[in-house]
Design an enzyme around this catalytic site. Sequence first.
Site, PDB file in Angstrom:
ATOM      1  N   GLY A   1       0.820  -1.205   0.000  1.00  0.00           N
ATOM      2  CA  GLY A   1       0.000   0.000   0.000  1.00  0.00           C
ATOM      3  C   GLY A   1       0.853   1.252   0.000  1.00  0.00           C
TER       4      GLY A   1
ATOM      5  N   LEU B   1       0.561   3.753  -2.018  1.00  0.00           N
ATOM      6  CA  LEU B   1       0.998   3.686  -3.416  1.00  0.00           C
ATOM      7  C   LEU B   1       1.466   5.043  -3.937  1.00  0.00           C
ATOM      8  CD1 LEU B   1      -1.825   1.375  -4.835  1.00  0.00           C
ATOM      9  CD2 LEU B   1       0.376   0.739  -3.806  1.00  0.00           C
TER      10      LEU B   1
ATOM     11  N   HIS C   1       4.727   2.430  -7.795  1.00  0.00           N
ATOM     12  CA  HIS C   1       3.800   1.283  -7.803  1.00  0.00           C
ATOM     13  C   HIS C   1       2.918   1.324  -9.058  1.00  0.00           C
ATOM     14  CE1 HIS C   1       4.333   1.817  -3.313  1.00  0.00           C
ATOM     15  NE2 HIS C   1       4.603   0.538  -3.449  1.00  0.00           N
TER      16      HIS C   1
ATOM     17  N   GLU D   1      12.520  -2.585  -9.578  1.00  0.00           N
ATOM     18  CA  GLU D   1      13.981  -2.727  -9.472  1.00  0.00           C
ATOM     19  C   GLU D   1      14.526  -1.856  -8.345  1.00  0.00           C
ATOM     20  OE1 GLU D   1      15.737  -1.875 -13.250  1.00  0.00           O
ATOM     21  OE2 GLU D   1      15.332  -3.890 -14.016  1.00  0.00           O
ATOM     22  N   LYS D   2      13.731  -0.910  -7.865  1.00  0.00           N
ATOM     23  CA  LYS D   2      14.144  -0.077  -6.731  1.00  0.00           C
ATOM     24  C   LYS D   2      14.604  -0.961  -5.571  1.00  0.00           C
ATOM     25  CE  LYS D   2      13.736   3.156  -3.411  1.00  0.00           C
ATOM     26  NZ  LYS D   2      13.112   2.433  -2.363  1.00  0.00           N
ATOM     27  N   ASP D   3      13.858  -2.044  -5.312  1.00  0.00           N
ATOM     28  CA  ASP D   3      14.257  -3.013  -4.275  1.00  0.00           C
ATOM     29  C   ASP D   3      14.990  -4.150  -4.978  1.00  0.00           C
ATOM     30  OD1 ASP D   3      12.965  -1.796  -1.918  1.00  0.00           O
ATOM     31  OD2 ASP D   3      11.161  -2.109  -3.087  1.00  0.00           O
TER      32      ASP D   3
ATOM     33  N   VAL E   1      11.234   4.375 -10.760  1.00  0.00           N
ATOM     34  CA  VAL E   1      10.706   5.701 -11.143  1.00  0.00           C
ATOM     35  C   VAL E   1      11.348   6.732 -10.213  1.00  0.00           C
ATOM     36  CG1 VAL E   1       8.624   7.110 -11.399  1.00  0.00           C
ATOM     37  CG2 VAL E   1       8.520   4.649 -11.851  1.00  0.00           C
TER      38      VAL E   1
HETATM   39  O1  PAF Z   1       8.120  -4.411  -1.996  1.00  0.00           O
HETATM   40  C1  PAF Z   1       7.142  -4.511  -1.222  1.00  0.00           C
HETATM   41  O2  PAF Z   1       6.245  -3.653  -1.180  1.00  0.00           O
HETATM   42  C2  PAF Z   1       7.072  -5.708  -0.284  1.00  0.00           C
HETATM   43  O3  PAF Z   1       8.338  -6.072   0.177  1.00  0.00           O
HETATM   44  C3  PAF Z   1       6.341  -6.915  -0.910  1.00  0.00           C
HETATM   45  C4  PAF Z   1       7.065  -7.452  -2.121  1.00  0.00           C
HETATM   46  C5  PAF Z   1       4.936  -6.499  -1.300  1.00  0.00           C
HETATM   47  C6  PAF Z   1       6.250  -8.041   0.113  1.00  0.00           C
HETATM   48  O4  PAF Z   1       5.594  -7.646   1.273  1.00  0.00           O
END
Ligand code: PAF
Length: 279
Positions: free
Chosen positions: A31, A33, A37, A148-150, A176
């Site tokens: 969430g 967002l 996202h 790709e940020k994470d 982004v």
């Molecule tokens: O990247 C995220 O928002 C979270 O780590 C995920 C992949 C939804 C898992 O909780």
Amino acid sequence: MQIIRELGPLRNALQNIRQEKSTLGLVPTMGALHAGHMKLVETATAQCDVVVASIFVNPTQFGEGEDLDAYPRQEAADAALLEAAGVELVWAPTVDQIYPDGFATNVSVSGVSAGLCGGSRPGHFDGVATVVAKLFNQVRPDAAFFGEKDYQQLAVIRRMARDLDFTHDIVGVPTVRDPDGLALSSRNAYLTAGQRSQAAALPDAMRDAAEAIKGGGDVTSILGEAEAKILASGFHEVDYFELRNADTLENMTVFDNPARLLAAAHIGSTRLIDNIAVT
Ligand code: PAF
């Protein structure tokens, strides 16, 4: 757009969707967002007939002293954005639908989880891998979309999917950024105006370091100089600033393709992460 909170209704809704639509994309989120996202949703709607988004603030990926309670929750606003973007179903489970009484299973991915955020946030990637495996089993998508940020999270999920025989596509979507280069993140909302303008020092330092590395400079000195630059620009702690193999995430002290710079640093009470390709 339906918002579903329990597994029984989710299964029924997915069965109905499956009768009409051939490819289903899943966008897992916690969430709060933002445009990052929505880029995942846009990519998913372009590639799949129907898109399901999940909203679940996953307690097991927050460590002690981290911001689980303070994590921004704004489901009504999130739902409005998702509906406008063409999402058909939001899976917003209650905690017991993910972690029922007596839950005792942990998905732990070694190797790619080590170091970087895995070093500074012990247990974090076990929480991520466990919840994502559950979401994959609950929704059974044809493709799942992650930012790709994470970058380390994406590598962990790819490894987990290969190892546990999830055969659907795992799609990585480019980061982004705001016009000054700061990567969009739900955590940017915690920054004061002053910290927000200083925070662009992180992507600036990464861009400069990437150029210097490509130019053939000594990797260790370049990374050290980049850390010093960040610390001189308002950040008070650098968790890591490292060059890694872009696929295996193995540490790299001499530049070789494919490479990725990854960093995490603290400004005020906020920890920001970022990464860029070095090609
Ligand atoms: O990247 C995220 O928002 C979270 O780590 C995920 C992949 C939804 C898992 O909780």
